[in-house]
Scaffold this active site. Structure first.
Site, PDB file in Angstrom:
ATOM      1  N   ASN A   4       0.763  -1.167  -0.096  1.00  0.00           N
ATOM      2  CA  ASN A   4       0.001   0.009   0.168  1.00  0.00           C
ATOM      3  C   ASN A   4       0.761   1.319  -0.074  1.00  0.00           C
ATOM      4  O   ASN A   4       0.437   2.595   0.075  1.00  0.00           O
ATOM      5  CB  ASN A   4      -0.887   0.088   1.075  1.00  0.00           C
ATOM      6  CG  ASN A   4      -1.863  -1.299   1.317  1.00  0.00           C
ATOM      7  OD1 ASN A   4      -1.482  -2.124   2.211  1.00  0.00           O
ATOM      8  ND2 ASN A   4      -2.854  -1.356   0.387  1.00  0.00           N
ATOM      9  N   ILE A  38       1.058   6.767  -0.009  1.00  0.00           N
ATOM     10  CA  ILE A  38       0.061   5.832   0.901  1.00  0.00           C
ATOM     11  C   ILE A  38      -0.988   5.527   0.412  1.00  0.00           C
ATOM     12  O   ILE A  38      -1.714   6.507   0.297  1.00  0.00           O
ATOM     13  CB  ILE A  38       0.400   6.198   2.183  1.00  0.00           C
ATOM     14  CG1 ILE A  38       1.739   6.483   2.834  1.00  0.00           C
ATOM     15  CG2 ILE A  38      -0.294   5.327   3.277  1.00  0.00           C
ATOM     16  CD1 ILE A  38       1.822   7.456   4.052  1.00  0.00           C
ATOM     17  N   CYS A  39      -1.571   4.382   0.279  1.00  0.00           N
ATOM     18  CA  CYS A  39      -3.022   4.042  -0.032  1.00  0.00           C
ATOM     19  C   CYS A  39      -3.718   3.743   1.120  1.00  0.00           C
ATOM     20  O   CYS A  39      -3.674   2.639   1.746  1.00  0.00           O
ATOM     21  CB  CYS A  39      -2.985   2.946  -1.174  1.00  0.00           C
ATOM     22  SG  CYS A  39      -4.694   2.497  -1.420  1.00  0.00           S
ATOM     23  N   LEU A  40      -4.428   4.680   1.794  1.00  0.00           N
ATOM     24  CA  LEU A  40      -5.020   4.517   3.172  1.00  0.00           C
ATOM     25  C   LEU A  40      -6.333   5.568   2.964  1.00  0.00           C
ATOM     26  O   LEU A  40      -6.331   6.536   2.478  1.00  0.00           O
ATOM     27  CB  LEU A  40      -4.200   5.349   4.283  1.00  0.00           C
ATOM     28  CG  LEU A  40      -4.482   5.161   5.511  1.00  0.00           C
ATOM     29  CD1 LEU A  40      -4.748   3.548   5.771  1.00  0.00           C
ATOM     30  CD2 LEU A  40      -3.717   5.727   6.596  1.00  0.00           C
TER      31      LEU A  40
END
Length: 148
Positions: free
Chosen positions: A77, A84-86
């Protein structure tokens, strides 16, 4: 509005810092922070110190901060640019969230990656199909880039 809120968050962070994280402004610019995240003990990132930059938008907290890793990290992620994939940094952002909560969410992402919503599909595939190789590679990168 934004600078007042950022100042309050800074005071709260200094008073009650989240476990294994610290953050504060870079020089005099309240809208540009640097944070440090210690690799969680129960993860392949254990022992690493990860630098993260935080940029607050002028309309914070109505828009999420831009948060990115400066330290290279092998994770499904987090891509090579440090993005950041959040969800809470994107569509799930809410003005009720704080930098402290964001840092804790990033820590838990290090412990529990989300391979079903990957930013780096190859790493997600490795995580799902060869966990031992994923953990060895993540540990290797942590030693190489986050323990200097």
């Amino acid at each position: 509005m934004a600078s007042k809120r950022i100042l309050k968050e800074l005071k709260d962070l200094q008073k009650d810092p989240p476990t294994s994280c610290s953050a504060g402004p870079v020089a005099e610019d309240m809208f540009h922070w640097q944070a440090t995240i210690m690799g969680p003990a129960e993860s392949p990132y254990s022992g690493g110190v990860f630098l993260v930059t935080i940029h607050f938008p002028p309309d914070y907290p109505f828009k999420p901060p831009k948060v990115a890793f400066r330290t290279k990290v092998f994770h499904p992620n987090i891509n090579s640019n440090g993005s950041i994939c959040l969800d809470i940094l994107k569509e799930q952002w809410s003005p009720a969230l704080t930098i402290s909560k964001v840092l804790l969410s990033i820590c838990s992402l290090l412990t529990d990656p989300n391979p079903d919503d990957p930013l780096v599909p190859e790493i997600a595939h490795m995580y799902k199909t060869d966990r031992a190789k994923y953990e060895a590679t993540a540990r290797n990168w942590t030693q190489k880039y986050a323990m200097g």
